[in-house]
Design an enzyme around this catalytic site. Sequence first.
Site, PDB file in Angstrom:
ATOM      1  CE  LYS A  13      -4.191  -3.092  -2.785  1.00  0.00           C
ATOM      2  NZ  LYS A  13      -3.175  -2.925  -1.661  1.00  0.00           N
ATOM      3  NE  ARG A  88      -5.607  -7.520   0.020  1.00  0.00           N
ATOM      4  CZ  ARG A  88      -6.163  -5.941  -0.161  1.00  0.00           C
ATOM      5  NH1 ARG A  88      -6.638  -5.746  -1.195  1.00  0.00           N
ATOM      6  NH2 ARG A  88      -6.063  -5.079   0.858  1.00  0.00           N
ATOM      7  NE  ARG A 122      -4.744   4.056   3.844  1.00  0.00           N
ATOM      8  CZ  ARG A 122      -4.790   2.951   3.400  1.00  0.00           C
ATOM      9  NH1 ARG A 122      -5.114   2.721   1.962  1.00  0.00           N
ATOM     10  NH2 ARG A 122      -4.660   1.900   4.245  1.00  0.00           N
ATOM     11  NE  ARG A 155      -8.338   2.116   5.410  1.00  0.00           N
ATOM     12  CZ  ARG A 155      -7.862   1.205   4.307  1.00  0.00           C
ATOM     13  NH1 ARG A 155      -7.995   1.774   3.062  1.00  0.00           N
ATOM     14  NH2 ARG A 155      -7.210   0.356   4.179  1.00  0.00           N
ATOM     15  NE  ARG A 166      -3.934  -3.254   6.242  1.00  0.00           N
ATOM     16  CZ  ARG A 166      -3.871  -1.933   5.670  1.00  0.00           C
ATOM     17  NH1 ARG A 166      -3.784  -1.079   7.041  1.00  0.00           N
ATOM     18  NH2 ARG A 166      -4.161  -1.365   4.640  1.00  0.00           N
TER      19      ARG A 166
HETATM   20  P1  B4P Z   1      -3.373   3.728  -0.941  1.00  0.00           P
HETATM   21  O1  B4P Z   1      -3.531   4.012  -2.365  1.00  0.00           O
HETATM   22  O2  B4P Z   1      -4.557   4.220   0.039  1.00  0.00           O
HETATM   23  O3  B4P Z   1      -3.078   2.226  -0.870  1.00  0.00           O
HETATM   24  P2  B4P Z   1      -3.888   0.656  -1.017  1.00  0.00           P
HETATM   25  O4  B4P Z   1      -2.685   0.072  -1.531  1.00  0.00           O
HETATM   26  O5  B4P Z   1      -5.083   1.070  -1.780  1.00  0.00           O
HETATM   27  O6  B4P Z   1      -3.953   0.485   0.429  1.00  0.00           O
HETATM   28  P3  B4P Z   1      -4.879  -0.791   1.210  1.00  0.00           P
HETATM   29  O7  B4P Z   1      -4.219  -2.266   0.733  1.00  0.00           O
HETATM   30  O8  B4P Z   1      -4.681  -0.613   2.755  1.00  0.00           O
HETATM   31  O9  B4P Z   1      -6.263  -1.054   0.671  1.00  0.00           O
HETATM   32  P4  B4P Z   1      -7.546  -1.711   0.674  1.00  0.00           P
HETATM   33  O10 B4P Z   1      -8.554  -0.880   1.257  1.00  0.00           O
HETATM   34  O11 B4P Z   1      -7.505  -2.726  -0.465  1.00  0.00           O
HETATM   35  O12 B4P Z   1      -1.864   4.492  -0.467  1.00  0.00           O
HETATM   36  C1  B4P Z   1      -1.426   4.497   0.910  1.00  0.00           C
HETATM   37  C2  B4P Z   1      -0.975   5.880   1.349  1.00  0.00           C
HETATM   38  O13 B4P Z   1       0.241   6.038   0.512  1.00  0.00           O
HETATM   39  C3  B4P Z   1      -2.043   7.047   1.140  1.00  0.00           C
HETATM   40  O14 B4P Z   1      -1.674   8.031   2.089  1.00  0.00           O
HETATM   41  C4  B4P Z   1      -1.439   7.504  -0.351  1.00  0.00           C
HETATM   42  O15 B4P Z   1      -1.733   9.108  -0.356  1.00  0.00           O
HETATM   43  C5  B4P Z   1       0.040   7.335  -0.330  1.00  0.00           C
HETATM   44  N1  B4P Z   1       0.669   7.035  -1.342  1.00  0.00           N
HETATM   45  C6  B4P Z   1       0.020   6.298  -2.534  1.00  0.00           C
HETATM   46  N2  B4P Z   1       0.946   6.415  -3.526  1.00  0.00           N
HETATM   47  C7  B4P Z   1       2.028   7.314  -3.154  1.00  0.00           C
HETATM   48  C8  B4P Z   1       3.185   7.637  -4.030  1.00  0.00           C
HETATM   49  N3  B4P Z   1       3.426   7.211  -5.167  1.00  0.00           N
HETATM   50  N4  B4P Z   1       4.094   8.521  -3.336  1.00  0.00           N
HETATM   51  C9  B4P Z   1       3.968   9.001  -2.226  1.00  0.00           C
HETATM   52  N5  B4P Z   1       2.590   8.748  -1.355  1.00  0.00           N
HETATM   53  C10 B4P Z   1       1.762   7.711  -2.118  1.00  0.00           C
HETATM   54  O16 B4P Z   1      -7.340  -3.069   2.014  1.00  0.00           O
HETATM   55  C11 B4P Z   1      -7.856  -2.811   3.413  1.00  0.00           C
HETATM   56  C12 B4P Z   1      -8.472  -4.189   3.993  1.00  0.00           C
HETATM   57  O17 B4P Z   1      -9.656  -4.489   3.114  1.00  0.00           O
HETATM   58  C13 B4P Z   1      -7.764  -5.392   4.060  1.00  0.00           C
HETATM   59  O18 B4P Z   1      -6.645  -5.430   4.848  1.00  0.00           O
HETATM   60  C14 B4P Z   1      -8.789  -6.610   3.900  1.00  0.00           C
HETATM   61  O19 B4P Z   1      -9.063  -6.594   5.033  1.00  0.00           O
HETATM   62  C15 B4P Z   1      -9.798  -6.004   3.235  1.00  0.00           C
HETATM   63  N6  B4P Z   1      -9.996  -6.620   1.793  1.00  0.00           N
HETATM   64  C16 B4P Z   1     -10.029  -5.765   0.671  1.00  0.00           C
HETATM   65  N7  B4P Z   1     -10.009  -6.323  -0.466  1.00  0.00           N
HETATM   66  C17 B4P Z   1     -10.145  -7.868   0.112  1.00  0.00           C
HETATM   67  C18 B4P Z   1     -10.222  -8.844  -0.560  1.00  0.00           C
HETATM   68  N8  B4P Z   1     -10.073  -9.011  -1.907  1.00  0.00           N
HETATM   69  N9  B4P Z   1     -10.579 -10.032   0.078  1.00  0.00           N
HETATM   70  C19 B4P Z   1     -10.498 -10.109   1.314  1.00  0.00           C
HETATM   71  N10 B4P Z   1     -10.205  -8.882   1.997  1.00  0.00           N
HETATM   72  C20 B4P Z   1     -10.371  -7.594   1.486  1.00  0.00           C
END
Ligand code: B4P
Length: 207
Positions: A13, A88, A122, A155, A166
């Site tokens: 995302k 979420r 990551r 992280r 998660r």
């Molecule tokens: P990212 O891009 O970092 O993944 P993400 O989906 O954003 O991650 P996440 O769900 O952990 O984030 P959030 O901060 O929202 O990609 C992951 C890895 O894959 C990276 O290393 C990237 O380089 C690689 N990658 C990406 N795309 C690729 C591709 N096409 N090919 C190859 N590699 C690829 O959530 C963290 C925490 O915050 C949650 O657990 C929760 O506790 C809290 N939180 C956030 N929003 C909330 C909400 N609305 N309500 C309550 N809690 C919340």
Amino acid sequence: MKIIVLGGPGVGKGTTSKIIRDHYNIPQISTGDLCREETKEDTERGRRIKAILDSGTLVPDDIVLELLKKRLGQPDAEKGFILDGYPRNISQAKALERITKIDFIFNLQASESTIIQRLSGRRTCRKCGAIFHTINIPPKKEGICDKCGGELFHRTDDQPATIRERLKVYEEQTKPLLDFYADKLININVEGTPESYFKKIVEFIEC
Ligand code: B4P
């Protein structure tokens, strides 16, 4: 233009939202980043949020909504934004409906094994928040951000036990959003490189 980017933990995302941000010049608002920012404060609330993030569960709705409203009130969000990681759960989706109307909802899809592989490799820049992967999207110099030279870190919620929690939270609380948004949902398979599926996102926005 107002966009939601949905998907399981670590599906990409943040990576995808940043590409949309750079292409359309609208801010990427990550509620995960907003929560992590709060943990830098040495306050009871900052410590409480840190414990929740480290456990892999969701931060309470009222706290996330307060952080989101504050961010949406900033001038750069007037022309539109990308919501990365919000909503979420159904209650957050209903709260969002009371604040604004969304134009596009993208749901990023990848297998559980892809997600686990992405999260365990990551690396995030401490300074500018850029996201890398040790194997898939490696920085030119190990441990150093290509964009700003900042230090890359692993992280604390990217450990195997927390990743499992998660994924469980996603299944129970976030997946029901796919039915909630069924009429507007645009599914995007993100197993390939970001460049390969970003074209599809642009097609949906501009068609
Ligand atoms: P990212 O891009 O970092 O993944 P993400 O989906 O954003 O991650 P996440 O769900 O952990 O984030 P959030 O901060 O929202 O990609 C992951 C890895 O894959 C990276 O290393 C990237 O380089 C690689 N990658 C990406 N795309 C690729 C591709 N096409 N090919 C190859 N590699 C690829 O959530 C963290 C925490 O915050 C949650 O657990 C929760 O506790 C809290 N939180 C956030 N929003 C909330 C909400 N609305 N309500 C309550 N809690 C919340």
